[in-house]
Design a protein around this motif. Structure first.
Motif, PDB file in Angstrom:
ATOM      1  N   ALA A 176      44.948  35.171  30.898  1.00  0.00           N
ATOM      2  CA  ALA A 176      45.600  36.294  31.406  1.00  0.00           C
ATOM      3  C   ALA A 176      46.108  37.583  30.636  1.00  0.00           C
ATOM      4  N   TYR A 191      43.006  39.744  31.212  1.00  0.00           N
ATOM      5  CA  TYR A 191      43.342  41.092  31.954  1.00  0.00           C
ATOM      6  C   TYR A 191      43.301  42.094  30.687  1.00  0.00           C
ATOM      7  N   GLY A 247      43.677  45.571  33.032  1.00  0.00           N
ATOM      8  CA  GLY A 247      45.119  46.786  33.660  1.00  0.00           C
ATOM      9  C   GLY A 247      45.175  48.110  33.229  1.00  0.00           C
ATOM     10  N   ILE A 277      42.706  38.454  40.761  1.00  0.00           N
ATOM     11  CA  ILE A 277      42.071  38.394  40.332  1.00  0.00           C
ATOM     12  C   ILE A 277      40.637  38.137  39.979  1.00  0.00           C
ATOM     13  N   ASN A 278      40.062  39.023  38.963  1.00  0.00           N
ATOM     14  CA  ASN A 278      39.015  39.127  39.233  1.00  0.00           C
ATOM     15  C   ASN A 278      38.255  37.654  39.210  1.00  0.00           C
ATOM     16  N   GLU A 314      37.669  37.720  34.956  1.00  0.00           N
ATOM     17  CA  GLU A 314      38.665  37.908  33.856  1.00  0.00           C
ATOM     18  C   GLU A 314      39.199  36.774  33.627  1.00  0.00           C
ATOM     19  N   TYR A 373      49.105  32.785  35.327  1.00  0.00           N
ATOM     20  CA  TYR A 373      48.013  33.542  35.100  1.00  0.00           C
ATOM     21  C   TYR A 373      48.324  35.337  36.283  1.00  0.00           C
ATOM     22  N   LYS A 374      48.759  35.060  37.540  1.00  0.00           N
ATOM     23  CA  LYS A 374      49.243  36.195  38.414  1.00  0.00           C
ATOM     24  C   LYS A 374      50.373  37.146  38.019  1.00  0.00           C
ATOM     25  N   ALA A 404      49.753  38.341  34.437  1.00  0.00           N
ATOM     26  CA  ALA A 404      48.716  39.997  34.981  1.00  0.00           C
ATOM     27  C   ALA A 404      49.768  40.476  35.344  1.00  0.00           C
ATOM     28  N   LYS A 420      50.721  44.861  33.453  1.00  0.00           N
ATOM     29  CA  LYS A 420      50.012  45.940  35.019  1.00  0.00           C
ATOM     30  C   LYS A 420      51.046  46.673  34.570  1.00  0.00           C
TER      31      LYS A 420
END
Length: 194
Positions: A103, A107, A109, A137-138, A141, A157-158, A161, A165
């Motif tokens: 992340a 990521y 953002g 989540i892409n 990424e 990860y979330k 990320a 963000k």
């Protein structure tokens, strides 16, 4: 044809002067065997086998070879992932650490930052909504899309990320506030005084 003939002649000369050295080729699947390594190129490992009397040269894809241990004791690692690492699953803690690392690395953002900048200019409370929504989540990424099926990786990860963000949203809000303030000051300076 000339290159093959020259290589065979060179091999014959080397074998006759130095005897047949025993190099060890360790493949990424864990298999190892004795051979005489002739050349390591960018794509292949060329070698001969000690049990064959012919001067036939064999080739392995470089990706299949983890390491070559030469007869003189020196070693050359060709792939960083060892045979042991290739088949050992990561623990939940290791997956969570990998998720946070990915992340941070993948990521960006930036859309959240510019969205919060515009939201600050138009309607400041929208920034709170932008920051509160967890990022999607892409697949582009992450280091490996298969990791997303691991719940420890996905959760870490979330979380990482989302933290990133929130930082981008704060930067965007700051840019928006500075822009609104600068525009207010410029309008006050341009407006006719009473």
């Amino acid at each position: 044809m000339k290159k093959q003939l020259l290589l065979s002649l060179l091999l014959a000369v080397l074998v006759s002067f130095s005897g047949f050295g025993q190099d060890i080729i360790l493949k990424t699947n864990g298999d190892e065997f004795k051979a005489k390594v002739i050349e390591i190129t960018l794509s292949q490992v060329l070698y001969t086998l000690p049990e064959t009397k012919q001067d036939s040269i064999h080739a392995l894809d470089r990706k299949e070879v983890f390491m070559v241990t030469f007869a003189n004791g020196t070693k050359e690692v060709l792939n960083q992932e060892s045979p042991e690492q290739a088949h050992v699953p990561l623990t939940p803690t290791q997956m969570a650490l990998l998720g946070r690392k990915d992340a941070k690395l993948f990521y960006k953002g930036t859309s959240s930052m510019w969205g919060s900048t515009v939201a600050t200019l138009l309607f400041f409370p929208a920034v709170v909504v932008i920051g509160a929504v967890p990022p999607k989540i892409n697949a582009r990424e992450v280091s490996d899309i298969k990791h997303l099926s691991n719940p420890h990786y996905a959760k870490a990860y979330k979380k990482q990320a989302h933290n990133r963000k929130l930082g981008k949203v704060a930067i965007g809000a700051g840019i928006g506030i500075v822009t609104v303030s600068a525009m207010s000051v410029m309008l006050a300076m341009v407006a006719p005084g009473k």
